[in-house]
Scaffold this active site. Structure first.
Site, PDB file in Angstrom:
ATOM      1  CG  HIS A  30      65.977 122.810   6.443  1.00  0.00           C
ATOM      2  ND1 HIS A  30      65.300 121.224   6.759  1.00  0.00           N
ATOM      3  CD2 HIS A  30      67.559 122.430   7.316  1.00  0.00           C
ATOM      4  CE1 HIS A  30      66.707 120.567   7.323  1.00  0.00           C
ATOM      5  NE2 HIS A  30      67.753 121.424   7.611  1.00  0.00           N
ATOM      6  CG  HIS A  37      67.726 122.678  13.094  1.00  0.00           C
ATOM      7  ND1 HIS A  37      67.613 123.571  12.642  1.00  0.00           N
ATOM      8  CD2 HIS A  37      67.406 121.922  12.758  1.00  0.00           C
ATOM      9  CE1 HIS A  37      67.573 123.459  10.643  1.00  0.00           C
ATOM     10  NE2 HIS A  37      67.836 122.350  11.717  1.00  0.00           N
ATOM     11  CB  CYS A  72      72.824 114.489   8.984  1.00  0.00           C
ATOM     12  SG  CYS A  72      74.740 114.713   8.222  1.00  0.00           S
ATOM     13  CG  HIS A  74      67.000 116.847  12.574  1.00  0.00           C
ATOM     14  ND1 HIS A  74      66.423 116.859  10.823  1.00  0.00           N
ATOM     15  CD2 HIS A  74      67.042 118.810  11.920  1.00  0.00           C
ATOM     16  CE1 HIS A  74      66.959 117.783  10.035  1.00  0.00           C
ATOM     17  NE2 HIS A  74      68.040 118.236  10.925  1.00  0.00           N
ATOM     18  CD  GLU A  92      70.162 109.463   5.773  1.00  0.00           C
ATOM     19  OE1 GLU A  92      70.922 110.051   5.434  1.00  0.00           O
ATOM     20  OE2 GLU A  92      69.158 110.359   7.184  1.00  0.00           O
ATOM     21  CE1 TYR A 109      75.429 122.723   8.324  1.00  0.00           C
ATOM     22  CE2 TYR A 109      75.415 121.377  10.153  1.00  0.00           C
ATOM     23  CZ  TYR A 109      74.814 121.762   9.021  1.00  0.00           C
ATOM     24  OH  TYR A 109      73.793 121.177   8.690  1.00  0.00           O
ATOM     25  CD  GLU A 119      70.486 122.114   7.180  1.00  0.00           C
ATOM     26  OE1 GLU A 119      70.230 122.357   8.065  1.00  0.00           O
ATOM     27  OE2 GLU A 119      70.727 121.014   6.328  1.00  0.00           O
ATOM     28  CD  GLU A 121      72.079 121.022  11.017  1.00  0.00           C
ATOM     29  OE1 GLU A 121      70.522 120.566  10.950  1.00  0.00           O
ATOM     30  OE2 GLU A 121      72.085 120.166  10.850  1.00  0.00           O
ATOM     31  CD1 TRP A 166      77.507 117.294   7.446  1.00  0.00           C
ATOM     32  CD2 TRP A 166      76.750 119.326   6.020  1.00  0.00           C
ATOM     33  NE1 TRP A 166      76.509 117.204   6.644  1.00  0.00           N
ATOM     34  CE2 TRP A 166      75.447 117.895   6.104  1.00  0.00           C
ATOM     35  CE3 TRP A 166      76.636 119.972   5.962  1.00  0.00           C
ATOM     36  CZ2 TRP A 166      74.865 117.455   5.338  1.00  0.00           C
ATOM     37  CZ3 TRP A 166      74.809 119.878   4.237  1.00  0.00           C
ATOM     38  CH2 TRP A 166      74.602 118.673   4.115  1.00  0.00           C
TER      39      TRP A 166
END
Length: 195
Positions: A30, A37, A72, A74, A92, A109, A119, A121, A166
């Site tokens: 980022h 990504h 959120c 990855h 998290e 977005y 961002e 993604e 987002w």
């Protein structure tokens, strides 16, 4: 090009068609020219139909202190998105999740922070149900609250509920009651996520 350090968390880089074109370390992905990504967002519900809304930790590099969806993350290279959701939830927000459902397979977005960090993604959206009490990791989450879904959704849609960019876009696309909706078609996921 040097190999990433052992144990480094990798994110999957994408082309405009959603095909994987490589990986890079999450820690450095980022910045002002963030490459496209693969990521995911998840909305976690409790047995009463409330949604977990979290405030991002104040030291996070993207949108610190911003209220957003439950969590959120990855997926790693070759990791199915639903597995990544199940892996990330305990890390998290400190709870196992069940009934992980695909809600928005094609969500994408791009958002820019005031400091220029971007961002960028392809970010399929999931819902899930908490399988126990939530104990957020303070390194990730500053605050977490359960809110009635209808109230939360109405506030976001009316623009009276401060929320991450987002999350605002996702809420506008999610069904009125995502818990009652059938899971979305996984064939619509970005090709890199169809593992």
């Amino acid at each position: 090009m040097s190999a990433p350090p052992a144990g480094a968390e990798l994110v999957v880089l994408l082309d405009e068609a959603g095909e994987a074109v490589g990986t890079t370390e999450k820690a450095g992905v980022h910045h002002a020219a963030t490459p496209l990504h693969l990521a995911f967002s998840c909305y976690v519900f409790d047995g009463e139909g409330r949604v977990l809304v979290t405030r991002r930790a104040l030291h996070k590099p993207t949108w610190p202190g911003e209220w957003t969806n439950s969590f959120c993350g990855h997926p790693g290279p070759g990791e199915p998105l639903a597995d990544a959701v199940r892996r990330r939830a305990p890390q998290e927000i400190g709870v196992e999740v069940r009934d992980v459902r695909l809600a928005l397979p094609a969500f994408r977005y791009r958002a820019v922070m005031p400091n220029g960090v971007v961002e960028n993604e392809m970010c399929p959206v999931y819902t899930a149900v908490a399988a126990g009490p939530v104990v957020p990791d303070p390194a990730e989450v500053d605050q977490a609250v359960w809110e009635p879904w209808a109230d939360f959704r109405a506030g976001v849609l009316a623009g009276t509920r401060a929320i991450s960019p987002w999350c605002a876009e996702q809420i506008a696309l999610l069904p009125q009651d995502p818990r009652a909706a059938a899971p979305a078609d996984p064939s619509v996921l970005p090709p890199a996520a169809r593992v």
